[in-house]
Design an enzyme around this catalytic site. Structure first.
Site, PDB file in Angstrom:
ATOM      1  N   GLN A   1      46.815  31.963  41.414  1.00  0.00           N
ATOM      2  CA  GLN A   1      47.981  32.703  40.829  1.00  0.00           C
ATOM      3  C   GLN A   1      48.552  32.009  39.505  1.00  0.00           C
ATOM      4  OE1 GLN A   1      50.580  32.421  44.587  1.00  0.00           O
ATOM      5  NE2 GLN A   1      50.233  34.463  44.797  1.00  0.00           N
ATOM      6  N   HIS A   2      49.333  32.901  38.887  1.00  0.00           N
ATOM      7  CA  HIS A   2      49.684  32.376  37.613  1.00  0.00           C
ATOM      8  C   HIS A   2      50.821  31.148  38.019  1.00  0.00           C
ATOM      9  CE1 HIS A   2      48.954  36.386  35.437  1.00  0.00           C
ATOM     10  NE2 HIS A   2      47.882  35.578  35.543  1.00  0.00           N
TER      11      HIS A   2
ATOM     12  N   GLU B   1      56.299  38.845  31.835  1.00  0.00           N
ATOM     13  CA  GLU B   1      56.746  40.023  32.830  1.00  0.00           C
ATOM     14  C   GLU B   1      58.042  40.586  32.352  1.00  0.00           C
ATOM     15  OE1 GLU B   1      53.676  38.216  35.423  1.00  0.00           O
ATOM     16  OE2 GLU B   1      55.443  37.559  33.998  1.00  0.00           O
TER      17      GLU B   1
ATOM     18  N   ASN C   1      56.615  33.099  33.488  1.00  0.00           N
ATOM     19  CA  ASN C   1      55.890  33.805  34.694  1.00  0.00           C
ATOM     20  C   ASN C   1      57.034  34.358  35.436  1.00  0.00           C
ATOM     21  OD1 ASN C   1      54.368  33.486  37.603  1.00  0.00           O
ATOM     22  ND2 ASN C   1      53.813  34.971  36.362  1.00  0.00           N
ATOM     23  N   TRP C   2      57.097  35.506  35.832  1.00  0.00           N
ATOM     24  CA  TRP C   2      57.839  36.099  37.040  1.00  0.00           C
ATOM     25  C   TRP C   2      56.625  36.674  37.797  1.00  0.00           C
ATOM     26  CZ3 TRP C   2      62.467  39.615  34.897  1.00  0.00           C
ATOM     27  CH2 TRP C   2      63.480  38.769  34.109  1.00  0.00           C
TER      28      TRP C   2
ATOM     29  N   ARG D   1      56.742  33.795  48.203  1.00  0.00           N
ATOM     30  CA  ARG D   1      57.691  33.803  49.371  1.00  0.00           C
ATOM     31  C   ARG D   1      58.055  32.091  49.392  1.00  0.00           C
ATOM     32  NH1 ARG D   1      52.922  33.722  53.575  1.00  0.00           N
ATOM     33  NH2 ARG D   1      52.811  31.486  54.295  1.00  0.00           N
TER      34      ARG D   1
ATOM     35  N   GLU E   1      51.918  38.990  57.658  1.00  0.00           N
ATOM     36  CA  GLU E   1      51.253  39.593  56.473  1.00  0.00           C
ATOM     37  C   GLU E   1      50.722  41.001  56.598  1.00  0.00           C
ATOM     38  OE1 GLU E   1      51.643  38.567  53.413  1.00  0.00           O
ATOM     39  OE2 GLU E   1      51.910  36.310  53.425  1.00  0.00           O
TER      40      GLU E   1
END
Length: 320
Positions: free
Chosen positions: A177-178, A219, A155-156, A160, A268
């Protein structure tokens, strides 16, 4: 592609007047971030800060590399004035024609190598980006790399990273998330997760790292399709992971299981800090490699336009 790395992309932006060099001394503490934010709001060129307070000459910051559709078009090797529709159509064509990466023995990312006690994340002019941020964020326009425990999936993603001390950072790992799905597998077995942060990349890498690439898809293959040529990868010094050979900065280490430390807050996309300090996983850095005169890429995230806001809007439209 007309460029092979971030530096050649910067040269391209100079030629099209889409980048400005700032040679006056700029403070990493809020000043650089304020300039970036103002440039975003006025749709101004990307900013290359050549002199950072307290750091020797050659250690630079780059703000806003992909914060306008003009710069995204240039990164895609299209005319700067390309229409939004033309860019979407080109994106759709390329992502459906992935190209596998190639492995090279070495790369510019290994011009300097720090290990053990030499590791110091503040070797680089890491900024405090927004007033109220919880610390200096070395990872705002970066990619994190990790490998699934049960398959060959790598995974790419853009996750943060806030500096805790000279060799640890917090990592924003969300279970949905992955990276969160992969990390959970390691943590359930009480195994540290090998992890790499790469900073200062071919902008197509950052671009794809912000997309909604499907679970289990590498990716790097999609980046190859976007570039119309394979990405060159080189093996890490201390891990069985591979990184873009032309990365400006590479942080190698592991995300520890069952260890948490307060991370954040961070400005954010709504224009303010969404959450306060939250206990998050810890990334322990064991090795740093970097190019001579490294460029640290930074995003001053807030109300769009900015790098993350533009990429999210574009990719959401393209993938729907």
């Amino acid at each position: 592609m007309p460029y092979t790395d971030l530096r050649e992309f910067i040269d391209k932006l100079k030629k099209t007047n889409d980048l400005i060099e700032i040679n006056e001394e700029v403070d990493w503490n809020l000043e650089a971030g304020a300039i970036m934010r103002r440039a975003y709001e006025r749709w101004q060129p990307a900013q290359l800060f050549n002199k950072i307070k307290g750091y020797k000459e050659g250690y630079r910051l780059l703000g806003g590399p992909l914060a306008t559709f003009r710069r995204l078009a240039i990164a895609m090797d299209m005319k700067p004035e390309s229409s939004y529709t033309d860019m979407l159509n080109e994106f759709d064509k390329r992502v459906n024609n992935p190209i596998k990466p190639i492995i090279v023995k070495d790369g510019p990312c290994k011009e300097n190598i720090l290990k053990g006690k030499e590791v110091n994340l503040l070797t680089f002019p890491v900024p405090i980006v927004h007033g109220g941020d919880g610390g200096r964020f070395i990872g705002t326009w970066n990619i994190g790399i990790c490998k699934d425990l049960d398959s060959e999936w790598v995974n790419w993603g853009t996750y943060r990273a806030m500096i805790h001390d000279k060799n640890t950072t917090g990592i924003l790992i969300i279970p949905q998330q992955h990276v969160g799905m992969i990390y959970l597998k390691y943590e359930e077995k009480n195994i540290p997760m090998p992890y790499v942060i790469c900073i200062g990349l071919d902008p197509m890498i950052n671009f794809i790292a912000t997309t909604g690439v499907a679970y289990g898809v590498n990716e790097v293959d999609i980046v190859g399709g976007m570039r119309n040529e394979p990405v060159k990868l080189t093996k890490c010094e201390t891990l069985d992971l591979y990184v873009p050979a032309t990365s400006e900065i590479v942080l190698e280490g592991e995300v520890l299981p069952h260890i948490r430390k307060e991370e954040g807050p961070f400005g954010e996309y709504p224009g303010y800090q969404i959450s306060g300090k939250v206990s998050r996983p810890v990334f322990k850095v064991k090795c740093i490699t970097y190019r001579n005169n490294p460029i640290l890429t930074t995003a001053c995230i807030g109300i769009p336009p900015d790098d993350v806001g533009l990429e999210s809007r574009f990719n959401w439209t393209a993938l729907c």
